[in-house]
Design a protein around this motif. Structure first.
Motif, mmCIF file in Angstrom:
data_model
loop_
_atom_site.group_PDB
_atom_site.id
_atom_site.type_symbol
_atom_site.label_atom_id
_atom_site.label_comp_id
_atom_site.label_asym_id
_atom_site.label_seq_id
_atom_site.Cartn_x
_atom_site.Cartn_y
_atom_site.Cartn_z
ATOM 1 N N GLN A 132 8.504 2.185 9.058
ATOM 2 C CA GLN A 132 9.461 2.206 7.944
ATOM 3 C C GLN A 132 9.808 0.789 7.493
ATOM 4 O O GLN A 132 9.922 0.523 6.299
ATOM 5 N N LYS A 133 9.957 -0.130 8.446
ATOM 6 C CA LYS A 133 10.248 -1.522 8.080
ATOM 7 C C LYS A 133 9.056 -2.153 7.371
ATOM 8 O O LYS A 133 9.226 -2.916 6.426
ATOM 9 N N ILE A 134 7.856 -1.846 7.834
ATOM 10 C CA ILE A 134 6.658 -2.377 7.182
ATOM 11 C C ILE A 134 6.585 -1.867 5.754
ATOM 12 O O ILE A 134 6.328 -2.624 4.818
ATOM 13 N N HIS A 176 9.262 -3.657 3.506
ATOM 14 C CA HIS A 176 9.142 -5.099 3.280
ATOM 15 C C HIS A 176 7.708 -5.581 3.427
ATOM 16 O O HIS A 176 7.460 -6.677 3.929
ATOM 17 N N VAL A 177 6.751 -4.796 2.982
ATOM 18 C CA VAL A 177 5.342 -5.092 3.236
ATOM 19 C C VAL A 177 4.904 -6.436 2.661
ATOM 20 O O VAL A 177 4.230 -7.213 3.341
ATOM 21 N N ILE A 178 5.282 -6.744 1.445
ATOM 22 C CA ILE A 178 4.854 -8.009 0.835
ATOM 23 C C ILE A 178 5.496 -9.179 1.572
ATOM 24 O O ILE A 178 4.835 -10.172 1.886
ATOM 25 N N THR A 237 -3.330 -3.637 9.880
ATOM 26 C CA THR A 237 -4.280 -2.866 9.074
ATOM 27 C C THR A 237 -3.541 -1.887 8.167
ATOM 28 O O THR A 237 -3.860 -1.750 6.984
ATOM 29 N N PHE A 238 -2.526 -1.211 8.726
ATOM 30 C CA PHE A 238 -1.726 -0.283 7.932
ATOM 31 C C PHE A 238 -1.032 -1.015 6.792
ATOM 32 O O PHE A 238 -1.020 -0.540 5.646
ATOM 33 N N ALA A 239 -0.437 -2.184 7.083
ATOM 34 C CA ALA A 239 0.294 -2.944 6.062
ATOM 35 C C ALA A 239 -0.628 -3.358 4.920
ATOM 36 O O ALA A 239 -0.260 -3.245 3.742
ATOM 37 N N LEU A 240 -1.820 -3.824 5.243
ATOM 38 C CA LEU A 240 -2.776 -4.227 4.198
ATOM 39 C C LEU A 240 -3.179 -3.025 3.347
ATOM 40 O O LEU A 240 -3.236 -3.123 2.117
ATOM 41 N N GLY A 241 -3.477 -1.909 3.988
ATOM 42 C CA GLY A 241 -3.838 -0.695 3.240
ATOM 43 C C GLY A 241 -2.689 -0.177 2.403
ATOM 44 O O GLY A 241 -2.878 0.269 1.262
ATOM 45 N N TYR A 242 -1.477 -0.223 2.954
ATOM 46 C CA TYR A 242 -0.301 0.244 2.225
ATOM 47 C C TYR A 242 -0.048 -0.626 1.001
ATOM 48 O O TYR A 242 0.242 -0.113 -0.087
ATOM 49 N N LEU A 243 -0.166 -1.954 1.162
ATOM 50 C CA LEU A 243 0.042 -2.865 0.035
ATOM 51 C C LEU A 243 -1.004 -2.625 -1.050
ATOM 52 O O LEU A 243 -0.669 -2.601 -2.238
ATOM 53 N N GLU A 244 -2.241 -2.429 -0.653
ATOM 54 C CA GLU A 244 -3.300 -2.161 -1.623
ATOM 55 C C GLU A 244 -3.025 -0.873 -2.393
ATOM 56 O O GLU A 244 -3.141 -0.832 -3.625
#
Length: 193
Positions: free
Chosen positions: A70-72, A75-77, A95-102
């Motif tokens: 949830q925190k990722i 505040h992913v960027i 890996t999750f953060a990069l995919g989520y941002l994309e």
């Protein structure tokens, strides 16, 4: 449990506790294998109690992982832009953060940004007059938290009030800004409650 409560109460993402998660998963797997054995009719109560405790441990572990995700997402960027914060993620979280941002950028681009004038098509900047990104949500490090001292800390200097909190002893419970105790939380000298 302490790692989950601290992660839940902290406004920023804390250091990944991979050793703890790995050990808990090993213990859970061992207990699940043990529970598959036949306890017999007289051991059914023991089996039920062990199963209940095992479910509690699995709940806390899942809650810890869910809180981090949830925190990722929130505040992913911000996390991916700051190396100090990104280093706190596990490989899977990174890996999750990069995919989520994309996926987030694709969604915004396809649904909103492509319909805007060129000067407003940036996901990170509201205006180009400012210095740097101004549309990246960041955690509020000045929010108040409750902390319990895990060891004698001594005197703590509070930057926001230019005051000292004297003689913080093991077991003391205090309410203060997270930014004042963030280093102590990271060093496991205090925990958030």
């Amino acid at each position: 449990r302490r790692a989950w409560l601290s992660e839940k109460a902290a406004p920023e993402i804390l250091e990944w506790r991979g050793d703890l998660v790995h050990n808990v998963r090993l213990c859970v797997a061992g207990q699940e294998a043990h529970l598959e054995n036949d306890f017999g009719p007289e051991g059914e109560l023991e089996r039920t109690l062990r199963l209940t405790e095992l479910n509690r441990v699995k709940f806390v572990l899942r809650a810890y992982l869910r809180t981090r995700l949830q925190k990722i997402e929130s505040h992913v960027i911000h996390i991916l832009r700051k190396e100090e914060l990104r280093a706190r993620l596990s490989e899977q979280e990174d890996t999750f953060a990069l995919g989520y941002l994309e996926a987030l950028e694709d969604l915004f681009r396809e649904s909103v940004l492509e319909k805007l004038p060129p000067q407003y098509k940036d996901i990170e900047n509201q205006s180009h007059a400012g210095e740097g990104p101004d549309m990246i949500p960041e955690p509020n490090l000045d929010q108040h938290v409750y902390v319990r001292a895990l060891e004698d800390v001594g005197t703590l200097y509070l930057e926001d009030t230019q005051e000292d909190v004297k003689d913080i002893k093991k077991g003391d419970l205090l309410a203060m800004r997270y930014s004042s105790v963030a280093d102590l939380v990271r060093d496991n000298r205090v925990c958030l409650v």
